[in-house]
Each structure stands twice: as C-alpha cells, then as structure tokens.
Write a protein that holds these residues in place. Structure first.
Motif, PDB file in Angstrom:
ATOM      1  N   VAL A 200      32.907   2.398  60.880  1.00  0.00           N
ATOM      2  CA  VAL A 200      33.378   3.191  62.022  1.00  0.00           C
ATOM      3  C   VAL A 200      33.638   2.297  63.222  1.00  0.00           C
ATOM      4  CG1 VAL A 200      32.743   5.039  63.627  1.00  0.00           C
ATOM      5  CG2 VAL A 200      32.212   5.263  61.205  1.00  0.00           C
ATOM      6  N   GLY A 201      32.765   1.304  63.423  1.00  0.00           N
ATOM      7  CA  GLY A 201      32.941   0.392  64.553  1.00  0.00           C
ATOM      8  C   GLY A 201      34.196  -0.451  64.442  1.00  0.00           C
ATOM      9  N   PHE A 202      34.497  -0.934  63.233  1.00  0.00           N
ATOM     10  CA  PHE A 202      35.725  -1.706  63.046  1.00  0.00           C
ATOM     11  C   PHE A 202      36.961  -0.855  63.372  1.00  0.00           C
ATOM     12  CE2 PHE A 202      33.362  -4.904  60.504  1.00  0.00           C
ATOM     13  CZ  PHE A 202      33.914  -6.037  61.085  1.00  0.00           C
ATOM     14  N   TYR A 203      36.956   0.385  62.939  1.00  0.00           N
ATOM     15  CA  TYR A 203      38.092   1.261  63.228  1.00  0.00           C
ATOM     16  C   TYR A 203      38.204   1.541  64.723  1.00  0.00           C
ATOM     17  CZ  TYR A 203      41.036   5.414  63.297  1.00  0.00           C
ATOM     18  OH  TYR A 203      42.033   6.318  63.581  1.00  0.00           O
ATOM     19  N   GLY A 204      37.079   1.853  65.357  1.00  0.00           N
ATOM     20  CA  GLY A 204      37.109   2.119  66.793  1.00  0.00           C
ATOM     21  C   GLY A 204      37.505   0.898  67.604  1.00  0.00           C
ATOM     22  N   ASN A 205      37.031  -0.279  67.200  1.00  0.00           N
ATOM     23  CA  ASN A 205      37.398  -1.505  67.914  1.00  0.00           C
ATOM     24  C   ASN A 205      38.889  -1.781  67.793  1.00  0.00           C
ATOM     25  OD1 ASN A 205      36.610  -3.707  69.502  1.00  0.00           O
ATOM     26  ND2 ASN A 205      36.416  -5.034  67.739  1.00  0.00           N
ATOM     27  N   SER A 206      39.439  -1.538  66.612  1.00  0.00           N
ATOM     28  CA  SER A 206      40.874  -1.738  66.419  1.00  0.00           C
ATOM     29  C   SER A 206      41.689  -0.730  67.221  1.00  0.00           C
ATOM     30  CB  SER A 206      41.212  -1.625  64.923  1.00  0.00           C
ATOM     31  OG  SER A 206      42.602  -1.739  64.709  1.00  0.00           O
ATOM     32  N   GLU A 207      41.262   0.536  67.234  1.00  0.00           N
ATOM     33  CA  GLU A 207      41.989   1.553  67.992  1.00  0.00           C
ATOM     34  C   GLU A 207      41.967   1.248  69.489  1.00  0.00           C
ATOM     35  OE1 GLU A 207      43.625   4.738  67.183  1.00  0.00           O
ATOM     36  OE2 GLU A 207      43.883   3.448  65.430  1.00  0.00           O
ATOM     37  N   THR A 208      40.814   0.869  69.997  1.00  0.00           N
ATOM     38  CA  THR A 208      40.725   0.545  71.419  1.00  0.00           C
ATOM     39  C   THR A 208      41.599  -0.650  71.763  1.00  0.00           C
ATOM     40  OG1 THR A 208      38.451   1.377  71.434  1.00  0.00           O
ATOM     41  CG2 THR A 208      39.132   0.024  73.294  1.00  0.00           C
ATOM     42  N   ASN A 209      41.591  -1.658  70.907  1.00  0.00           N
ATOM     43  CA  ASN A 209      42.418  -2.835  71.150  1.00  0.00           C
ATOM     44  C   ASN A 209      43.904  -2.485  71.118  1.00  0.00           C
ATOM     45  OD1 ASN A 209      43.833  -5.497  69.680  1.00  0.00           O
ATOM     46  ND2 ASN A 209      42.366  -5.975  71.291  1.00  0.00           N
ATOM     47  N   ASP A 210      44.298  -1.607  70.198  1.00  0.00           N
ATOM     48  CA  ASP A 210      45.700  -1.182  70.152  1.00  0.00           C
ATOM     49  C   ASP A 210      46.095  -0.434  71.423  1.00  0.00           C
ATOM     50  OD1 ASP A 210      45.931  -2.310  67.660  1.00  0.00           O
ATOM     51  OD2 ASP A 210      45.638  -0.426  66.567  1.00  0.00           O
ATOM     52  N   GLY A 211      45.207   0.435  71.896  1.00  0.00           N
ATOM     53  CA  GLY A 211      45.512   1.177  73.118  1.00  0.00           C
ATOM     54  C   GLY A 211      45.638   0.273  74.337  1.00  0.00           C
ATOM     55  N   ILE A 212      44.727  -0.683  74.469  1.00  0.00           N
ATOM     56  CA  ILE A 212      44.788  -1.600  75.608  1.00  0.00           C
ATOM     57  C   ILE A 212      46.008  -2.507  75.504  1.00  0.00           C
ATOM     58  CG2 ILE A 212      43.554  -3.395  76.860  1.00  0.00           C
ATOM     59  CD1 ILE A 212      42.369  -0.610  77.126  1.00  0.00           C
ATOM     60  N   TYR A 213      46.341  -2.923  74.279  1.00  0.00           N
ATOM     61  CA  TYR A 213      47.538  -3.747  74.108  1.00  0.00           C
ATOM     62  C   TYR A 213      48.790  -2.973  74.512  1.00  0.00           C
ATOM     63  CZ  TYR A 213      51.327  -6.270  71.813  1.00  0.00           C
ATOM     64  OH  TYR A 213      52.501  -6.930  71.562  1.00  0.00           O
ATOM     65  N   GLN A 214      48.848  -1.690  74.140  1.00  0.00           N
ATOM     66  CA  GLN A 214      49.993  -0.878  74.540  1.00  0.00           C
ATOM     67  C   GLN A 214      50.048  -0.723  76.053  1.00  0.00           C
ATOM     68  OE1 GLN A 214      50.194   2.751  72.350  1.00  0.00           O
ATOM     69  NE2 GLN A 214      52.103   3.442  73.287  1.00  0.00           N
TER      70      GLN A 214
END
Length: 531
Positions: A104-118
C-alpha cells in the motif's frame, strides 16, 4: 457576472478531510479556511499531526500494557517451549500485515509523486507562458520607445521644409504614444513569474526527499520482516536484539509519518475545496479581480480584460503601416535620404506587430487555465489520494510493528526460560545424554554407579554389581548403559531396579519386578540411608 463554467470539481475525500476539527495549541477551534501564512492555521495543523501520531502511539502503548497485565502468566516448568506455535503464527501474521502495508505504501508513494510531478510540470508551463508574455511586451515596448522615436526624430529634420510630411510624422508620433500607453497598462506579471518558479523549484526539492524518505522506510520494514523470520528460524537472541532496534526506529518513523501525512492531507484538502478564493487573495496585490477570474474560470461569457489594449495596439500599428507606405510612395522622389529611416520604421512595425499577435495568443486564458486544471487534478486527486494511502500504510505498519515488538519480547522470555531449564538439568543424572557421555570418562573414577549402593543387599544375588577390577583400567559402564540400547539396538531388560522418586524407570523383566516389590521396608530404609 455571468455564470462561470467550472471544469474542476473537488473529490469527495477532500471534503471529508476538510471537515476534520482544527484546534490551536490552546484547544480553541480554528477556521478551516486554507490560510498557510497565519500562525493559528499552522498551529491547527501541528496539533492535528501531534494528535494523530502521538495520540495513537500512546493509545497503542496503553493497550499493550493492559494486555500485558491481564494476560501475563507464568511459564509452565514442565513445558520447555510453551506457546511457541502461537507466538510463531502471530509473528508470521504480523510480517504478512507489514508486507501488505508496504505494498500500500509503494502505491501511495507513487501516486503522491505523480501528483506533485503534475503540479510542478504545470507550474513550469505557466511560468514559461508568463515568461513569453513578459518577453513579448518588453520587445514591443523596446521597438516602439527606442527604435521608432529615433527614426521619427531624424525624419523630422529631413521633412522640416514640408508641412504635410511633418503632420504625418506628428500623427505617427501619436500612434507610438498610444501603443506605449496600452503596453504599459498591461498588468506586470513578472512577480507572478518569479513566485511560480521559486514555488515549483521548492516543491520539487521537497518532493524528492519526501519520496526518498518513504522509500527508505518501506525498505526498512521489508528488512525487519526478513530479519524477524530469520531470528525465529534460528532462535538467535542476537538477531532479536537487532530486530528490536530496527523495530523501534521504524515504529517512531511510522507514527511520525502518520501524523505528518494526515496533517498534510488535511491542509491540502482545505486548499482543494476552494482553490480559486485562495489564489485571488494571493494575487490581489498585482492582479485585478477580473484578470484573476478570467484565468481561473476561463468562461466564454467572460470578457478578455486585455482585449481593448491589444485592439488599440493592433489598430495603431495598422494605421502606422499605412502612413509609412504613403511616405515611401510620395516623399522618396523629393527626399531620397529618408528612405533608410522609413524602411527602418517599417521593419520595426512588422516586428512589433508580430510580437502583438503572439502576445494576444499567450494572453488567452485557455493555455493557462488548462495548466491550472492539470495542477489541481494532480494535487487534489493523485496527491491527496496518495497521502491517504501513505497514512494507511503508516497506521498498518505502526500497529503491526507494535505487535511485533510484543512478539519479540515474548520470544525473548521463552528463549530465556528454555536456557534456564537446560541449566537446571542435573549433570549427575544417568539418563541425561550429557551425563551418559561423561560417565565413560576415566578421570571420573570416583563416580559410583547405582550397583555400588545395592551391594549391601547381599540376599539379592541378582542385584550384585559387576566385580571391580583391581587395575587402573577403565570402569565398565553398567548394563543399562549398553550401547546397543542407546543407538537403536535391541532393548534389553535392566538387571538393576531404580529406587522410587528417581528418573523415569527402565524396562523390567518379570523376575526383577517380583524381586523389587518383595523388598522389605527395612531394606528400603537401609537403601535410603546408603544414599
């Protein structure tokens, strides 16, 4: 004002997080409007982080001590490894929960990183657009203020004798002043460009270290699970000590990340619920309300606030082009020296007109509004959703690590009890495997077998011990230590019965049992006296 066409709708989880209670350090309610520059709002987020992280950690600790006091029981002395199966299964389930939380943490970390990158990508795009607007405005003003004025001053000297040409120059000077006035009336967005660039750089810097910190925390939890399984398999107290250190460190980081992630998600949700209001308040010092609304809503019903200025500039440039064409046609036969200045003015007008056309396209709301929507989608959808998954990871990991800490303490207790039981075993017990090995040692010549104590029972001939050798040869082991019996040979009946209260009895033959039961009470007392 006409009804605005909104393309952004805040997700439901932002409203749920927005309704979280906000309190300052004095436990007074605080307005949940996003105001990061105010101290009271900052205090409310800090209090929320402490309440979630520290409060839940203290609650878990209290539950652990209550369970420890209620469920504590002494180890059974007759059981060398009690509750091992239960403890092992709890440890395995705990490791599985941690592994699931890491996923769950890997998925959440990736989602947060994608949002900040956008978000940062959209900010850089807006910054590039604003930079283009500034460069076009600066280029147009430079052409008009510097280039055109110099050419007009020289033409004024050349056409000094012709009044009609001087009137045409005065009209050109009036058009130049109109263009300069309209370009100056455009809002100065250089401050906005600088703020966006600095904010994007700072956000990208913070996001990189946030992503790296969570990645290291996820790897640490996986290492803890691996070392935990290895310690259980090997029953190593050294590995358990190492696990305790890692678990305490990861537990502290998990509770801290839970509080920080929850407070960040709540603060971001406060912004996502009403982002337009916050941006209008932040830009009111250098942007008017109509300009801010034009870019935030970008509705076809909203009038472009720059349209009038751009129209004036375009018409002025067109009029000047017509005047220069007339002067080139009628004045050159009379004043051939004016050709260089007239052609120079024509080139500057073409360059200025090109800049004005590009400026019109850049000032259109559609490009900036699209980047604005992309930034909101990245922050409020992917970013906040990723923070929620990271908070779930932190909560699961913290609870599982707390349970793992209890399991480790239980394993430590069981291992200590097992070693204590092994240390309490009598080395003189002939049925102790270690004592059996030592009984064959020639140096322990003073060790008496049970047969020597039965020599006083002379009436029982079957109980006589083997004769002692007068030489210093190795003492022969008693028959109940027969090697064939110890190593899987055919079991033999013992020829010496054991007394009551000793080690577990060996196999008896029927005659030995009769002899042993026929012993009188006096013989038993005599036997105990010899012992």
């Amino acid at each position: 004002m006409a009804t605005a066409r909104l393309d952004y709708v805040a997700p439901w989880w932002t409203y749920w997080l927005h309704n979280f209670p906000h309190f300052n350090f004095l436990f007074q309610p605080v307005d949940n409007t996003f105001r990061p520059e105010e101290a009271s709002y900052q205090q409310s987020l800090i209090c929320l982080a402490c309440a979630v992280g520290l409060g839940l950690s203290l609650l878990a600790l209290a539950v652990y001590f209550v369970c420890l006091c209620c469920c504590r029981r002494s180890l059974d002395e007759e059981t060398k490894w009690p509750d091992t199966c239960c403890v092992t299964w709890v440890a395995v389930i705990t490791c599985l929960i941690i592994c699931s939380a890491v996923g769950v943490g890997f998925y959440g970390n990736s989602e947060t990183n994608d949002g900040i990158y956008q978000l940062t990508y959209s900010l850089y795009n807006v910054n590039h657009t604003l930079d283009g607007i500034n460069s076009r405005v600066a280029g147009a003003r430079s052409n008009v203020e510097a280039g055109l004025k110099q050419h007009l001053e020289r033409l004024d000297e050349i056409f000094a004798t012709r009044t009609e040409y001087l009137q045409a120059l005065r009209f050109l000077q009036l058009m130049v002043n109109n263009i300069i006035r309209e370009l100056t009336a455009l809002p100065d967005i250089s401050k906005t460009k600088i703020d966006l660039a600095a904010f994007a750089d700072q956000t990208a810097f913070i996001e990189y270290y946030r992503w790296l910190t969570y990645l290291l925390l996820l790897i640490l939890d996986l290492v803890i699970c691996l070392v935990m399984c290895l310690g259980i398999a090997k029953h190593s107290q050294c590995l358990l000590i190492t696990i305790i250190g890692f678990v305490v460190l990861s537990l502290i980081l998990s509770w801290a990340s839970l509080g920080t992630g929850t407070a960040t998600a709540v603060g971001t949700s406060d912004f996502c619920v009403s982002p337009n209001k916050f941006i209008v308040n932040q830009t009111k010092d250098f942007l008017t309300a109509d300009v801010a609304h034009y870019y935030l809503f970008c509705s076809p019903n909203l009038q472009n606030p720059f349209q009038q200025s751009l129209t004036v500039c375009q018409r002025s440039l067109t009029t000047m082009q017509i005047q220069i064409q007339g002067l080139l046609q009628f004045s050159l036969p009379i004043f051939p020296t004016a050709q260089r200045d007239l052609l120079g003015i024509q080139r500057l007008l073409n360059s200025t007109e090109f800049n004005v056309h590009q400026l019109t396209a850049l000032l259109d709301c559609r490009g900036i509004h699209k980047d604005y929507l992309d930034a909101l989608m990245g922050v409020c959808y992917d970013g906040v959703e990723g923070l929620l998954y990271l908070s779930l990871f932190s909560l699961l990991a913290a609870c599982a690590l707390s349970a793992m800490l209890c399991v480790i303490f239980r394993l430590w207790t069981l291992m200590g009890s097992r070693e204590k039981e092994y240390n309490d075993i009598d080395e003189e017990d002939p049925f102790n495997p270690q004592a059996r090995r030592l009984s064959f040692n020639p140096r322990r010549s003073n060790t008496h077998s049970f047969c020597s104590y039965m020599s006083s029972l002379g009436s029982q001939t079957s109980l006589h011990p083997p004769p002692q050798s007068s030489s210093n040869s190795t003492i022969q082991p008693p028959e109940y230590m027969n090697q064939s019996m110890l190593f899987g040979g055919t079991p033999r009946y013992e020829n010496v019965p054991l007394i009551r209260g000793g080690s577990p009895p060996p196999l008896y033959s029927p005659s030995m049992r009769t002899t042993y039961l026929s012993m009188t009470e006096a013989q038993n007392r005599h036997l105990r006296t010899d012992f």
